[in-house]
Structures are given as C-alpha cells and as structure tokens.
Design a protein around this motif. Structure first.
Motif, short mmCIF file in Angstrom:
data_model
loop_
_atom_site.label_atom_id
_atom_site.label_comp_id
_atom_site.label_asym_id
_atom_site.label_seq_id
_atom_site.Cartn_x
_atom_site.Cartn_y
_atom_site.Cartn_z
N GLU A 14 36.64 22.65 34.65
CA GLU A 14 35.85 23.73 35.64
C GLU A 14 36.64 23.72 37.15
OE1 GLU A 14 32.00 22.87 36.03
OE2 GLU A 14 31.45 24.43 37.56
N ALA A 20 34.40 34.66 39.82
CA ALA A 20 34.76 36.07 40.28
C ALA A 20 33.96 37.23 39.89
CB ALA A 20 36.25 36.45 39.84
N GLY A 21 32.58 36.89 39.46
CA GLY A 21 31.48 37.87 39.50
C GLY A 21 31.23 38.47 38.06
N GLU A 22 30.57 39.13 37.87
CA GLU A 22 30.12 39.84 36.77
C GLU A 22 31.42 40.81 36.28
OE1 GLU A 22 26.42 42.38 36.85
OE2 GLU A 22 27.37 43.26 35.23
N ILE A 25 32.74 45.56 35.28
CA ILE A 25 32.29 46.73 36.30
C ILE A 25 33.53 47.31 36.69
CG2 ILE A 25 31.22 47.12 38.55
CD1 ILE A 25 29.63 44.37 38.06
N GLN A 56 33.83 37.27 35.38
CA GLN A 56 35.20 37.12 35.40
C GLN A 56 35.30 35.69 36.13
OE1 GLN A 56 36.81 40.15 38.07
NE2 GLN A 56 36.95 41.48 36.27
N LEU A 58 38.87 33.17 37.52
CA LEU A 58 40.30 33.27 37.77
C LEU A 58 40.72 31.46 37.38
CD1 LEU A 58 42.86 33.79 39.24
CD2 LEU A 58 41.66 33.25 41.53
N ARG A 64 46.82 31.49 37.40
CA ARG A 64 46.29 32.45 38.37
C ARG A 64 46.06 33.46 37.82
NH1 ARG A 64 45.21 31.06 43.56
NH2 ARG A 64 45.67 33.18 44.18
N ARG A 65 45.42 33.59 36.46
CA ARG A 65 45.03 34.70 36.00
C ARG A 65 43.65 34.91 35.78
NH1 ARG A 65 49.24 37.14 31.71
NH2 ARG A 65 50.55 35.45 31.30
N TYR A 66 42.82 36.08 35.98
CA TYR A 66 41.93 36.33 35.58
C TYR A 66 41.58 36.74 34.23
CZ TYR A 66 41.15 36.95 40.75
OH TYR A 66 41.01 36.88 42.12
N ILE A 84 41.57 39.98 30.14
CA ILE A 84 41.14 41.39 30.75
C ILE A 84 41.44 42.47 29.72
CG2 ILE A 84 41.41 42.81 32.74
CD1 ILE A 84 39.87 40.31 33.45
N ARG B 279 35.68 12.60 29.21
CA ARG B 279 35.06 13.70 28.45
C ARG B 279 34.93 13.25 27.10
NH1 ARG B 279 33.41 18.70 30.41
NH2 ARG B 279 35.29 19.10 31.97
N ARG B 744 43.66 40.19 41.85
CA ARG B 744 42.12 40.73 40.98
C ARG B 744 42.47 42.17 40.87
NH1 ARG B 744 35.68 40.51 42.25
NH2 ARG B 744 35.03 40.77 40.30
N GLN B 747 45.26 42.85 38.27
CA GLN B 747 44.92 42.12 36.85
C GLN B 747 43.90 42.92 36.41
OE1 GLN B 747 44.91 37.97 36.54
NE2 GLN B 747 46.52 37.61 38.23
N THR B 748 42.85 43.18 36.96
CA THR B 748 41.53 43.77 36.31
C THR B 748 41.42 45.35 36.39
OG1 THR B 748 40.01 43.52 38.35
CG2 THR B 748 40.60 41.66 36.84
N GLU B 749 41.89 45.85 37.45
CA GLU B 749 41.72 47.21 37.74
C GLU B 749 43.10 48.32 37.49
OE1 GLU B 749 39.15 49.35 37.93
OE2 GLU B 749 37.78 47.73 37.93
#
Ligand SMILES: [Zn+2]
Lengths: 88, 1002
Positions: A14, A20-22, A25, A56, A58, A64-66, A84, B279, B744, B747-749
């Motif tokens: 972890e 990075a939130g929900e 959206i 989400q 990161l 470094r990918r979401y 994604i 672990r 972000r 990558q996401t939008e």
C-alpha cells in the motif's frame, strides 16, 4: 497494510500507492451548459458506501499510472483492480 | 535480608553461571536462565513496586507478558528503559533495575498516604476533580504526573541501532509452544516456507514447565528435538525473543525481535531490535492462554501469585515463591500447581476450591497425596503488611453469589490463585475476527477468521495437550496445502487428560456493602477495583468501552491482559446481563509495548528521517554565510547576514542593493515540468486559466492553475521552447502535486491527448539575476544572446552559452525589476553562479535569500500561492482577472467561477495595507476588524497574509484578504493583537513600488 495489485506492475504494498478518490466520475463535456445543481453534483457529491466502493489509485512510487479499484470499505479488501477505461 | 529460596536442583537455569545484579541499589545474584522476577523471588524479594493511584505495595503476580506489577526501570542514563516487565527481562551481568512509581523509596513511600484516602479517590476522580476549570489542569498536572507516573523516559539520545526487515512466507506461526512447534513442523516437513516467532528466549512455552509426555518422551525432550528438526530445515526460520505485536490487513504482521537486551551492556554490539514486517500466505496463531487472578478483598498483597506462575517459578526456575502455600481456584489447572509445590517441598496449607465438588483424576491425585481440599469455599480476604501472612476462608454458595459460615484464618506466605484461563486472542481480534464469549469454558474464544489465519491450542481455548497437538497438526497441514504443498503429518501423540468444568467467579462476594470494606482489585496496574466498576455502572456508564475510559481499566502498560476479563465479568454482574452482552473492549496493536527506536528503525535524524534537498549551489551559500530556511524538503538560503547583521538589517541591505544595482537569487527549487507532445498547447489550455495556443516559440507566459472548485491551486511561468515543447514552472512546494494532478487529467479524462510530462526540477540549476544592472551582468556571462531591450523583451526566452556550456535565459521577474533567470544543467550550477558573481562584482552584486525575495515581490503586490491564498481564494479575489481567458469555453475550474458562492460580493479580496505608524509591521496572520471596540464576538473583516518592512518604500507594507476589500480603498481597518495593542491601517492597492512598471520593462 493493504496489498494492492497494480494492473501494470502486479501486487505491491500500500505504501507505494496514493488514493485519488471515487472512480467513474466523468468530467462533463460542456461545463458551461450545466446548471449550478448539476455542476455541484459533479464537483462535490461523492458516494460514501458501506461495502463495495470503486475508486482511483495512483501507483505513485511505481509506474505512476492511475487505475481503478473496487474496495470494500468495511474490511478494506480490494476485490479487483482494472485499468482506466475498463469496467471491472 | 537476602534469603535463599532457590531449590537445590531442577529448573532450566545454568547454576555454573552466577549472575550479579542490582535492584534498588542493593546487590543480588541469580543464575543465567533466570528472569529478573525469578532471580528476585530466589532472593526472597516479592514486593517490587507500588500501585499507580493508592501506592499500595505490589508483588510479582505472573511469569509472563501479562504482568501488571513487576514493572522496572532498567539501567540509567542513555541506556535506561522504562516499564520493563521483570517477568520477561532476562537476567544479565550487572543488570541495574529499580522500581518505578515509588517516591522517595520503595519501603517508605510518601504517596501511600493516597491509600488512606482511597475512598475519596473513586473512579473518575481525576476527571471530576482536576479537569475543570480547564485552566487549572496545568497546575494540577505537575503534581499528578509526579505521583502517578510509571517509569521515566530516557532523557539522552538512544545510543542503540534499530533495524527493519521485510519477509514473506507461506506460513507464519506465532507462538513457539508445543502447538506452534507442531504446526510449523507439519508445514515445514511438507516443504513450505515457514517462519515461527516466539517472544521468549527458549521455545516451548508453558509446556517447558510440564512433566507430561509427548511421543513417549518428556515434553522438554520433545521440544528440544522438534526445535532441532525445524532449525535444520532450509525453508524454516525460527525467531526467538520476537514478539508479534500487530496483525494488520492482508496477513501483514509486525514482529519485534530483541537482539541484545539479554546481554550485559558491555557485550551489546549489534543492533538492539529488529522489526520484521512479514507478509504471510497463512497464519497460525498459537499464542497460548493467560491465567486470570481471582478478585477478593486485598487480593493485591505481595505473595499473591497466579497458580501457573507458581508452577513456572518452581519448575522452570527452581525457585520457591514461598514456604507455605494456600491455593485458591475455581477450576482444575491449579491442582497441578499443588503437585508441583509438593514435589518442590513447599508446604501446602490447603487447596480452596470454589466449586462444590472436584473429582477429576488430577484433583483425586492431589487428595491422595495427602493435600487437604476445601470445596465450596473461597478466600475472602488476606492479612499481612508488605507480604501476605494469612488468608480468611469462608463457605461459598454453590452459585458463587454469597459467602457464609465461620471465618477460617489460615497462615501462609504464598497464595496461588486461578480464576481460569483467557486465550490470548489479541492478534486474532486485531486481524478482524471478533472474539466470541463461550459460557461453558468461561472465556473469549477467537472469532470467525476474516483473513487466512487460524488459532490453535490454548489460544483456541484448548487447554489439554492431546487436543492441542491434534489441532496444531491439522492447521499446519492445512496451511501447507493452501500453499500447494502435500502435507499429512499425524499429530504427535500425548495422553488425554479429562478435566471438570470451571465455576466462573468474577468476584468473591463481599461481606461488606458495595464500596465499603477493603478493596478488591480487578486491574492492579491502574488500581481499578470492583467498587470502581460498580460506581461507573451506577453513574450510567454501561458500555464496556466507556467503563474502560472512566475507570482507566486496561489502560496500563499491560493493557489489561490480566484484569480486563474479570472487569467485564464484574460489569456484567452489576448490570445483570451476560458477558456476551457486555462484550469486550477492542484489541488494538501493540500487544506489548514497542520502543520508539524499533518503530523508527533507521529513519532517524537529519539525514534519514526525511530526504533533504539541496541545490547545486548549496555549498556556495554555506561558504558565504547563508542562513537557511526549510521549504518542503528543500534547504533554501533565507538571508546572508554580514558582520553580525540581524535578519531585518540583512534584508534591508539586500533589498536596497537589488533595487539600486543588482542582486542574485538561487531559484533552482522552483518546480520544473516539461510538457511535450502534439497536444501540449491544447492540454495547457485546459490546465491554465489563460490562452496558450497562440504563444510564440521563445516566449513565456504567467498562468494560474485552478482546482475544479475554481480556487487558485498553483501558479508560475511557462516557456514555449518549441512548437510542442513547454517548460513549466510551478511553486517550490506544489511541484509534486501539480505533476500528479496533470497526470491524472491526462490518464483518466483525456487519454486521447498526446502529451508527456517529465519532472526536471532536479535537472536544472537556476539563478535569478535581478536589478537595473542585471542586463550588464548576464551580457558579460552569456554569449550568443542579444540582450538589447528591443531584441530580448520581457517574457522572452533565449538560448546561449556560458563558455562551452549551453544555457537558457528567461527574462522574467518576480520583483518588478529588470531580471533574467539563467538555467544550466544542475551539475554546472555552481560554475554558472560563480561566473555571474564574478561578472557582477563591479556592480556590487548581492546574493539574497527567500526573505528578500518575499519583500521584493510584496512591494509589487505579487502573490505567493499558499501564503496569500489558502484554497479558498479565486483569481478574481486576488484582483488578477486579467489572467482569466475571456475566449475559452472551458478550463479546469472555469464553471465554478459562476457559482453563487464565487460571485458573492463580500468575498475576502486581496488588498494592500499601510499602517498609520510607518515603522509598525503587522504580524502575519493578524485578524482585521472594522471596530476594535465592538462587543464580542467582534465581526472579523479579514486577515493579513503577507507583511514586511519595506526599506525601498520607507514604510511597512502588508497584503490582506478583506471582505469586499476591492471596494474599500482608503478605508481604515484595525488589527487587535493578543497584547491588547491595536494597529491602525489604511486599505490601499497592492502595488507599493514603481506603480507604472517602468523598471521591469527597462
Ligand atoms: Zn504500477
């Protein structure tokens, strides 16, 4: 400490990730056409479920990918992770 | 007074090796293999401390991790360790131990006067008496801490080294008793990677005391053989002196291994402790069970000891804890203690059994040995000063609710007690399995696992050998199979031992009214008695979590390992409900205390706690006397004092020199991100509030980034290096966040955009050359660039050379002066800096730090994001709407600029302030009001965000966020300060110097 499976790198601790939130959206395409309530819904309103939650993450100290994860907010189990644009 | 209570033979001690130690300044001796507790008992020392609240004499009660009383301060000075459990401290040469919580001495304790006033210090006493009024708490606290403190924390730096290790395994077994060893053996033989951890020096657990047979040999021989077999396995790791103290998500367990605490100080060479972060695919919890004490009047007197502890001291350490023992029990296990005592030559006065009958094989063996057993009886009180000298015994009703009949006084110097056993369910509970109360066994059992773990043996409530071994073998086989190994080991054989049911007895009925009569203790470390729990219940605290907090039950260094279950039993009885209904408090890490050193590991000090970032010119700054300021992880020059200058004197000099001639600032720490790709400009259009598509190559532009909520998030100048190549500056502190945030969006939008982001903050060294003579300085240093005002305009960017070195020069200004920022690859930073210093010498080039930078920019009203903004400030609030594109239909945060809240007329807006007295500098953060004489609560008009003395202006200047401030120019506001001083100031615009901007455009 959670063990999270990055869809690109595999299982990692972890501490390598940041939240990075929900997820799922989408940013509205024509923001100027939204009324205040619709914009506020996009901007502020978030689910707060007891149980499965899509969010989400990161892989901050890795690739470094979401990516998306489905996590249970009661027992913290990450049921699945997916890239994604994909659906779990 | 030192006496010899050592048995002539037996025990697992090494009589060849005498160990000398000190307790409270007196010399004693024991043997290698002793604990501090067993060595003290061998010397006839029972009383080792005084209690927390009443300062009652307290003795050694247990032989393990659950010990509430025998808490010591070990060693002095930098090696001192507070609150060590003497029952777990291995004796070593010259060990120096002292009691905690005795002031001024153990035998004469001033605070024991508390004991006489016990009735006046009920549960919640501290809360009720001292917490109100709040202002007085500070005064009381000093005295209370002195009276109630436990050990003292070290005052010197810890000389020891601590390490962290990570490990992965198929099976982690916690607990190296016979159950843990068996589970490890099954999985180990199958070839699985097994780790077994145990908190003791020796593997074997409580069975080391036992006379039982396993596989036809003595238990201790079987343990020795099994440990040897496990040690020979390549994939098996055994860790002794290693306590699993936390069970976290995804079978992640933390284990603290003590490497040197058992050695004399002079022999401690390696690191002291190692925290293993493990672990495991599968976990077997074989953590055993802890015996409970019985609760009756004066049950805390030294000489009262858990029955199992008596057996441990006799069998394992060859120590007689007394010469004449009374055994008081409500279950079978203490009968074994009677046999152990008899074998050791301890006279047994009587076995007092709360149960009306006891006829198990074990009980009958005890009777056949000529030991008297009083069934249906209870010890109701003890006598003695600092040691028990006799006990009072009465008849107990079959339901355990009342006592009757004549009082028998029985003399003894040892009272062995057993109220049954509590499985150590701590780790199981921490893993998410909620412990379940079992009425028949009168114990909490591990709940249904939510992770891949299982409890076996005593930890699972299985107190007999045969069934423990059986469960453990099954668990070991199952764990190996779950990891893909074929495993079918048969359980080691042992004889079954039938036992009779326990009679739960949470408190011996008192012959006195509640709250009267002598105290009966539930939690010895925190001095919580039956009456305290009853009082808490009467006062309305019914939840066990509330009672815990009100009475402090379970809050000590032992975390209620002994007392909590009894306390819950007393609470349940008081409330007339079952223990299942009452429930348990939450089990949290850490199982036993863990030192701060172990938690920190090597993440210590200036070097390793957090990275320190230094620019390429750092050494030059040091050599030239800079004072440094931490900006995030960066060390930035703050100011460069000369000849003993103060901060103010240095800053005034640096400001004037820069504005009159030329100054130089190390600007390397600003965040730098390369934005490259076909769609780079299109991307910036969305990220920034202004237009980027038409920016010419070789030109720079200042931009704001907003959050989607419309509030200012970051700012900086971005240069278009080529058509599809931008060089972005962010704030020093915002760089990492801005990079992740832009990633972000991409990558996401907008995955369709072809844009690549690269952090290059550390790749470039930047010097800002600032002031009217800056052109002369950079012209002398940088070749190949036409620096003339017409050909190198404000916001232009050029590439040139310093010698053979390529450099990029941007004409940008954060000071209102003519200024150039020179960038070179970081490794050449100092070279560039020294070239500029040399060229600037004839103009008295003056290095300046962040403080002067702040003053210079404030004189021009330039904002610092994060100082003049706080996440609730818009570009409009800053009076900088010119930076908002009027033509773009969208950018991040744009829609929020039309939200009703963003359009409010009374938003806090950035203004300038000039004080009535030109020398007075308003403190940053000061609140502003319109009328300082208004009745409280005084309405707030705003607050000061930046404030300095400006040597260039000749008066103080400030920036403030004031409600509706843009329309209040010329009005007066007041800053009332804590010392009753009120500063009067006039609202102005934020541009205090060179209002026309002639200097920057020179
Ligand atoms: Zn990854």
């Amino acid at each position: 400490m959670l063990l999270i499976e990055c869809p690109y790198c595999g299982e990692r601790d972890e501490t390598e990730f940041s939240y990075a939130g929900e997820a799922h959206i989408a940013r509205p395409l024509e923001t100027e056409k939204l009324n205040d309530a619709e914009w506020a819904d996009y901007l502020f309103m978030r689910k707060n479920p007891k149980g499965a939650h899509r969010e989400q993450w990161l892989h901050a100290a890795g690739c470094r990918r979401y990516f998306n994860a489905e996590r249970d907010t009661v027992n913290y189990k990450v049921k699945s992770t997916y890239k994604i644009g994909e659906q779990s | 007074m030192s006496k010899n209570y050592r048995l002539a033979e037996g025990g697992r001690i090494n009589r060849e090796h005498t160990v000398n130690f000190q307790f409270n300044g007196k010399s004693y001796s024991g043997f290698a293999g002793d604990t501090l507790a067993s060595a003290l008992l061998a010397n006839g020392v029972h009383m080792v401390g005084r209690s927390w609240k009443y300062h009652r004499p307290r003795g050694i009660l247990s032989a393990g991790a659950e010990e509430p009383n025998a808490i010591f301060q070990l060693e002095k000075g930098k090696y001192t360790v507070p609150n060590a459990r003497g029952t777990q401290v291995e004796l070593y040469d010259n060990l120096d131990a002292s009691s905690v919580n005795c002031w001024p001495s153990l035998d004469f304790d001033l605070m024991s006067i508390n004991s006489k006033f016990a009735r006046m210090m009920p549960a919640g006493f501290y809360y009720k008496t001292f917490m109100w009024p709040k202002s007085m708490w500070m005064k009381y606290e000093h005295f209370i801490r002195k009276a109630s403190g436990l050990g003292e924390s070290p005052r010197q730096n810890d000389p020891d080294r601590y390490e962290h290790a990570h490990a992965h395994c198929d099976l982690l077994v916690v607990g190296g008793g016979i159950a843990g060893l068996t589970a490890a053996l099954a999985a180990g033989r199958a070839g699985a990677r097994v780790m077994l951890v145990d908190e003791q020096a020796e593997f074997g657990g409580l069975t080391l005391n036992s006379h039982a047979q396993i596989e036809g040999k003595s238990a201790s021989q079987w343990i020795e053989d099994t440990v040897a077999e496990l040690q020979a396995m390549e994939e098996v790791t055994l860790l002794n002196r290693a306590t699993a103290f936390g069970y976290h998500d995804y079978n992640f367990l933390t284990v603290n291994q003590r490497l040197t605490d058992h050695l004399p100080l002079s022999e401690r060479k390696s690191g002291r402790e190692k925290v293993w972060q493990i672990r495991a695919h599968q976990v077997v919890l074989a953590t055993g069970a802890a015996e409970r004490p019985l609760v009756f009047a004066n049950n805390d007197r030294p000489g009262v000891m858990l029955a199992s502890a008596v057996s441990t001291y006799v069998n394992r350490y060859a120590v007689k804890p007394g010469n004449r023992v009374v055994i008081f029990t409500n279950n079978d296990s203490a009968y074994q203690t009677a046999l152990d005592c008899k074998a050791a030559g301890i006279e047994i006065a009587v076995v007092v059994d709360a149960r009306a009958q006891s006829s198990s094989e074990l009980a009958n063996t005890v009777r056949s040995a000529g030991i008297e057993v009083l069934n249906g009886s209870a010890v109701v009180d003890t006598s003695g000063g600092k040691h028990v000298s006799s006990v009072k015994v009465m008849n107990l009703a079959a339901d355990g609710k009342s006592v009757s009949g004549s009082v028998k006084n029985i003399s003894c110097d040892l009272l062995a007690v057993s109220s049954g056993w509590s499985p150590v369910v701590h780790l199981s509970s921490q893993s998410g399995a909620k412990a379940i109360w079992n009425d028949d066994q009168a114990m909490f059992l591990p709940g249904t696992p939510t992770q891949a773990q299982v409890s076996v043996g005593a930890a699972n409530g299985t107190l007999d050998l045969k069934n423990s071994l059986h469960q453990a073998a099954l668990a070991g086989n199952a764990a190996a199979k779950a990891c893909g190994f074929d495993s079918d080991m048969a359980a080691p054989s042992a004889e079954a031992l039938a036992s009779e049911a326990i009679l739960p007895l949470w408190q011996v009925p008192s012959i006195h009214a509640s709250g009267r009569g002598p105290k009966a203790f539930v939690d010895m470390q925190n001095d919580v008695g039956v009456a305290d729990i009853q009082l808490a219940a009467r006062e309305g605290f019914h939840s066990v979590e509330h009672v815990k907090r009100y009475t402090a039950m379970g809050f000590g260094t032992d975390q209620g390992k002994l007392g909590n279950i009894n306390g819950m039993g007393v609470l349940a009885q008081t409330l007339g409900q079952s223990i299942a209904e009452t429930g348990t408090t939450t089990y949290r890490p850490n199982y036993t205390p863990v030192s701060f050193g172990a938690i920190a590991g090597q993440n210590l000090g200036d070097e390793l706690f957090d990275p320190v970032r230094k620019t390429a010119m750092h050494a030059w700054h040091e050599e030239n006397g800079a004072e440094f300021e931490n900006v995030g992880q960066w060390k930035r020059p703050w100011y460069y004092p000369r000849n003993g200058e103060s901060l103010d004197e240095a800053v005034n000099r640096e400001c004037l020199a820069t504005r009159e001639s030329v100054g130089i600032l190390d600007a390397s720490t600003l965040g730098k991100i390369e934005v490259v790709g076909r769609d780079a400009a299109k991307f910036l259009e969305m990220i920034y509030t202004n237009n980027w598509m038409k920016l010419e190559v070789g030109k720079a532009r200042y931009g704001f980034m907003l959050g989607e909520d419309g509030m200012v998030m970051d700012d900086g100048v971005t240069v278009r290096i080529a058509e599809n190549h931008f060089y972005m500056h962010t704030t020093t502190g915002g760089a990492a966040g801005v990079l992740a945030w832009m990633e972000r969006w991409l990558q996401t939008e907008w995955p369709e955009l072809e844009v690549f982001l690269t952090s290059v903050t550390d790749h470039w060294a930047t010097a800002a050359v600032v002031g009217p003579n800056s052109r002369r300085v950079v012209s002398a240093v940088c070749d190949g660039i036409d620096f003339s005002a017409d050909n190198f305009k404000f916001m232009d960017s050029r590439v040139g050379k310093i010698g053979d070195l390529e450099c990029r020069v941007n004409r940008i200004s954060f000071s209102g002066e003519l200024a150039y920022e020179v960038n070179v690859p970081a490794n050449y930073g100092r070279y560039m800096w020294e070239e500029l210093m040399q060229a600037g010498a004839e103009y008295n080039i003056t290095p300046y730090g962040t403080e002067t930078m702040h003053v210079l920019r404030a004189e021009k009203g330039y904002v610092i994001v994060g100082q003049d903004t706080d996440g609730s400030v818009t570009v409009e609030d800053l009076g900088m709407s010119w930076a908002l594109s009027k033509t773009k239909t969208d950018y991040i945060g744009k829609r929020s600029l039309n939200r009703p809240d963003t359009l409010r007329k009374d938003r806090k807006q950035l203004v300038g302030l000039v004080t009535e007295d030109p020398k007075t500098v308003i403190p940053e953060g000061a609140q502003l009001v319109d009328n300082p004489g208004a009745p409280m609560p005084v309405p707030m008009a705003g607050h000061v965000s930046s404030s300095y003395y400006s040597a260039c202006c000749g008066h103080s200047i400030a920036m403030a966020l004031v409600k509706g401030g843009h329309h209040r120019t010329g009005e007066t506001v007041y800053a009332p300060l804590a010392n009753d001083r009120v500063i009067k100031a006039t609202i102005t615009d934020t541009n205090f110097y060179d209002k026309e901007g002639a200097k920057a455009n020179a």
